[in-house]
Design a protein around this motif. Structure first.
Motif, mmCIF file in Angstrom:
data_model
loop_
_atom_site.group_PDB
_atom_site.id
_atom_site.type_symbol
_atom_site.label_atom_id
_atom_site.label_comp_id
_atom_site.label_asym_id
_atom_site.label_seq_id
_atom_site.Cartn_x
_atom_site.Cartn_y
_atom_site.Cartn_z
ATOM 1 N N LYS A 1 3.733 3.912 5.729
ATOM 2 C CA LYS A 1 2.601 3.231 5.119
ATOM 3 C C LYS A 1 3.072 2.204 4.102
ATOM 4 O O LYS A 1 2.509 1.120 3.972
ATOM 5 C CB LYS A 1 1.680 4.267 4.474
ATOM 6 C CG LYS A 1 0.458 3.681 3.815
ATOM 7 C CD LYS A 1 -0.418 4.785 3.248
ATOM 8 C CE LYS A 1 -1.682 4.180 2.593
ATOM 9 N NZ LYS A 1 -1.358 3.219 1.533
ATOM 10 N N HIS A 2 4.133 2.568 3.338
ATOM 11 C CA HIS A 2 4.660 1.618 2.338
ATOM 12 C C HIS A 2 5.126 0.333 3.020
ATOM 13 O O HIS A 2 4.811 -0.771 2.559
ATOM 14 C CB HIS A 2 5.816 2.277 1.591
ATOM 15 C CG HIS A 2 6.606 1.305 0.745
ATOM 16 N ND1 HIS A 2 6.121 0.777 -0.424
ATOM 17 C CD2 HIS A 2 7.839 0.757 0.937
ATOM 18 C CE1 HIS A 2 7.035 -0.055 -0.921
ATOM 19 N NE2 HIS A 2 8.077 -0.071 -0.121
ATOM 20 N N ARG B 1 -9.191 0.836 9.783
ATOM 21 C CA ARG B 1 -9.517 1.762 8.690
ATOM 22 C C ARG B 1 -10.358 2.932 9.196
ATOM 23 O O ARG B 1 -10.163 4.085 8.783
ATOM 24 C CB ARG B 1 -10.237 1.008 7.576
ATOM 25 C CG ARG B 1 -9.329 0.136 6.726
ATOM 26 C CD ARG B 1 -10.044 -0.346 5.471
ATOM 27 N NE ARG B 1 -11.124 -1.270 5.784
ATOM 28 C CZ ARG B 1 -10.976 -2.590 5.854
ATOM 29 N NH1 ARG B 1 -9.787 -3.134 5.642
ATOM 30 N NH2 ARG B 1 -12.010 -3.374 6.136
ATOM 31 N N ARG C 1 1.403 -6.286 4.931
ATOM 32 C CA ARG C 1 0.073 -6.849 4.673
ATOM 33 C C ARG C 1 0.095 -7.738 3.417
ATOM 34 O O ARG C 1 -0.515 -8.809 3.401
ATOM 35 C CB ARG C 1 -0.940 -5.715 4.492
ATOM 36 C CG ARG C 1 -1.217 -4.915 5.761
ATOM 37 C CD ARG C 1 -2.419 -3.980 5.543
ATOM 38 N NE ARG C 1 -2.678 -3.161 6.712
ATOM 39 C CZ ARG C 1 -2.221 -1.918 6.873
ATOM 40 N NH1 ARG C 1 -1.484 -1.375 5.915
ATOM 41 N NH2 ARG C 1 -2.510 -1.238 7.964
ATOM 42 N N ARG C 2 0.778 -7.233 2.385
ATOM 43 C CA ARG C 2 0.812 -8.021 1.135
ATOM 44 C C ARG C 2 1.497 -9.369 1.348
ATOM 45 O O ARG C 2 0.980 -10.422 0.936
ATOM 46 C CB ARG C 2 1.551 -7.212 0.065
ATOM 47 C CG ARG C 2 1.639 -7.921 -1.286
ATOM 48 C CD ARG C 2 2.554 -7.191 -2.239
ATOM 49 N NE ARG C 2 3.929 -7.168 -1.792
ATOM 50 C CZ ARG C 2 4.773 -8.178 -1.903
ATOM 51 N NH1 ARG C 2 4.381 -9.333 -2.444
ATOM 52 N NH2 ARG C 2 6.011 -8.070 -1.470
ATOM 53 N N ASP D 1 2.127 -1.631 4.153
ATOM 54 C CA ASP D 1 1.435 -2.243 3.019
ATOM 55 C C ASP D 1 2.176 -3.490 2.543
ATOM 56 O O ASP D 1 1.559 -4.504 2.170
ATOM 57 C CB ASP D 1 1.325 -1.242 1.874
ATOM 58 C CG ASP D 1 0.333 -0.123 2.176
ATOM 59 O OD1 ASP D 1 0.369 0.901 1.477
ATOM 60 O OD2 ASP D 1 -0.479 -0.313 3.106
ATOM 61 N N GLU D 2 3.527 -3.423 2.579
ATOM 62 C CA GLU D 2 4.309 -4.598 2.198
ATOM 63 C C GLU D 2 4.093 -5.744 3.186
ATOM 64 O O GLU D 2 3.974 -6.910 2.805
ATOM 65 C CB GLU D 2 5.799 -4.236 2.148
ATOM 66 C CG GLU D 2 6.202 -3.448 0.907
ATOM 67 C CD GLU D 2 5.971 -4.255 -0.354
ATOM 68 O OE1 GLU D 2 5.164 -3.810 -1.192
ATOM 69 O OE2 GLU D 2 6.544 -5.341 -0.470
#
Length: 552
Positions: free
Chosen positions: A129-130, A215, A136-137, A133-134
């Motif tokens: 997930k990390h 989601r 996506r960021r 998330d990176e």
């Protein structure tokens, strides 16, 4: 004309350079979005495979992995002439994306080799997930940079368009034909810009829709995982269906439904759980459901569809937006129950509801099968296979437990030991099948004569033990005499003959005859021998003076 001939090429070159610069920005945005979408496809396929274990869910995963390396290379090439800061962001994005792909591959491998529980442990660590998330960021940051540059390119393009138009107006004085040509070129360029802007807007909306769907899928997987962990605990089939009905209200929003448990002995489905405001019959026959009769999911979504006789009669067959699903709960070819789902206009689409209900039914069916197997194994460990009474092991455990309870409460526990008279003669005369029939009939007769709180056991051979909690010796003697008298009148048909049977009974009770299981059983067993010596077919009480018995 020379000025016109000079201005026209210069204007076109000027505008085309701006358009090319703008197209490069759009190309970078397109590749960036495509990489993001492929990662989402791979992640979705991996999650589906982890939950279901079905290889079909890996199709989008493998499809994404086959395309991503080329897209990574394209993305790097698109930014080769950009600023060092942007190139650094792209390198970070590619590094995190590759790490995420490695994480997805690891989870798939763990799921293939170690099963769902092992894969779940890796997923819940949160490392994957990390990385996502990176991604996506960084994607969002690069998207913002490119959107800003796109806006600058649009402004530059418009500015150059208008300047070129001004030159064209001036050149119109020299050549109306050249002006018309330039005007057409400008109009086409503007249309392309508008089309590109509209396409970018549509792409943004599709990306947002995809994120919303992702989601929702993540939420559903989390709830399914919670339900799966809870169903893995030891529970009865009825408890498992009650738990399932609670989770169905969360996994199938806007629907109502029922869950039935199949009773083999009665060939009947009994209501075990509901969710939502639904009216359901407490029991139904399997023939009333087309899903059970066909052995597969049955859908009813309109007047033209075949409808089960147990379907909600309050809802007209052609009610707009209404649908009903019947999913047999089967495991290893055995019918265990039925899941019925009803939805209206406010519910999720029927296809989505059917897919989710199928996933739920598969988990529940496996849980019911495991619960049934546990019950069979437990019965085999504590029950006598011939008579169905509890066995010697269970008798000893129960007697010890009841004596401890009686000591705490200051009450008495009675015990009756019964030994069938001349049983060897019955076997020798009529054969062992007839002897088994006598044992079975005697066991059933004794079980019918005692209270629901009492425990009937087969100690071994032709010897039976009755444990009578909260029972004095006098009450135990009375109960033993009733059984003795009624057993004497029993006629058993076996081997073509009518066989009568009698038994000798020994009775003891705590605490007067012993305060441990061994002492209490020994006292009753000695009383049986007193009854045998006294002529059989009678009841004897445990006593310090051997030979005390009740004449028949």
């Amino acid at each position: 004309m020379v000025l016109t001939a000079t201005v026209l090429p210069l204007s076109l070159t000027w505008v085309n350079d701006a358009r090319d610069n703008r197209q490069q920005v759009e190309d970078r945005l397109t590749v960036l979005r495509h990489v993001h979408e492929l990662l989402i496809d791979a992640e979705t396929g991996q999650r589906g495979y982890v939950i279901t274990g079905k290889d079909a869910f890996l199709q989008p995963y493998h499809a994404a992995l086959s395309v991503l390396p080329a897209e990574f290379q394209t993305l790097s090439q698109r930014y080769v002439h950009n600023s060092p800061a942007e190139r650094q962001l792209v390198n970070e994005l590619l590094q995190n994306a590759k790490l995420r792909i490695q994480g997805l591959a690891k989870v798939v491998e763990v799921r293939q080799n170690g099963g769902f529980a092992a894969a779940e442990a890796v997923v819940t660590s949160g490392q994957g997930k990390h990385y996502m998330d990176e991604v996506r960021r960084i994607s969002a940051e690069l998207g913002t940079i490119e959107a800003r540059e796109l806006a600058e390119r649009d402004g530059e393009l418009r500015s150059k368009n208008w300047v070129a138009t001004a030159f064209s107006v001036v050149s119109t004085l020299l050549s109306l034909g050249l002006l018309g040509y330039l005007a057409a070129m400008m109009a086409r360029t503007i249309r392309r810009g508008e089309q590109s802007a509209a396409q970018a807007h549509r792409t943004s909306e599709e990306l947002e829709h995809g994120m919303t769907t992702l989601r929702r899928r993540n939420d559903e997987m989390s709830i399914l995982g919670e339900m799966s962990r809870l169903l893995q605990t030891e529970m009865t089939p009825v408890e498992a269906l009650e738990v399932t009905s609670l989770f169905c209200s969360r996994l199938l929003p806007g629907t109502v439904g029922t869950i039935y448990l199949y009773r083999n002995s009665e060939d009947l489905l009994e209501l075990a759980g509901t969710w939502g405001s639904v009216t359901a019959a407490p029991a139904m026959e399997p023939q009333a459901c087309w899903g059970l009769r066909r052995g597969q999911v049955h859908r009813h979504g309109g007047a033209s569809d075949l409808r089960c006789t147990h379907a909600a009669q309050a809802t007209p067959p052609d009610s707009p937006g209404h649908f009903e699903l019947c999913l047999p709960l089967t495991a290893y070819g055995e019918v265990l129950g039925l899941l019925n789902v009803q939805g209206g206009p406010a519910a999720m689409p029927m296809d989505e509801a059917a897919a989710m209900a199928q996933t739920i039914s598969e988990q529940v069916a496996l849980t019911l099968s495991n619960a049934k197997l546990r019950q069979v194994l437990r019965d085999q460990s504590i029950k006598d296979p011939l008579t169905g009474l509890f066995n010697r092991r269970y008798m000893e455990e129960t007697l010890t437990r009841e004596l401890a309870r009686a000591q705490r409460n200051g009450t008495s526990v009675g015990i009756v030991v019964a030994d069938l008279d001349h049983f060897k003669k019955i076997n020798d005369t009529h054969g062992h099948p007839a002897g088994d029939a006598v044992l079975l009939a005697a066991a059933r007769h004794m079980a019918q004569m005692i209270r629901a709180s009492d425990v009937a056991c087969r100690y071994g051979g032709e010897e039976f033990v009755l444990i009578l909690p909260d029972c004095t010796r006098d009450a135990a003697m009375l109960k033993a005499q009733q059984i003795c008298d009624s057993l004497r009148a029993l006629q058993i048909s076996a081997a073509g003959a009518s066989i009568s049977v009698t038994a000798s009974f020994g009775v003891s009770a705590s605490p007067s005859d012993g305060d441990t299981a061994a002492l209490l059983f020994q006292a009753a067993d000695h009383a049986v021998y007193d009854a045998k010596r006294g002529g059989r077919n009678r009841v004897a009480a445990a006593t310090a003076t051997p030979g005390q018995f009740i004449p028949h």
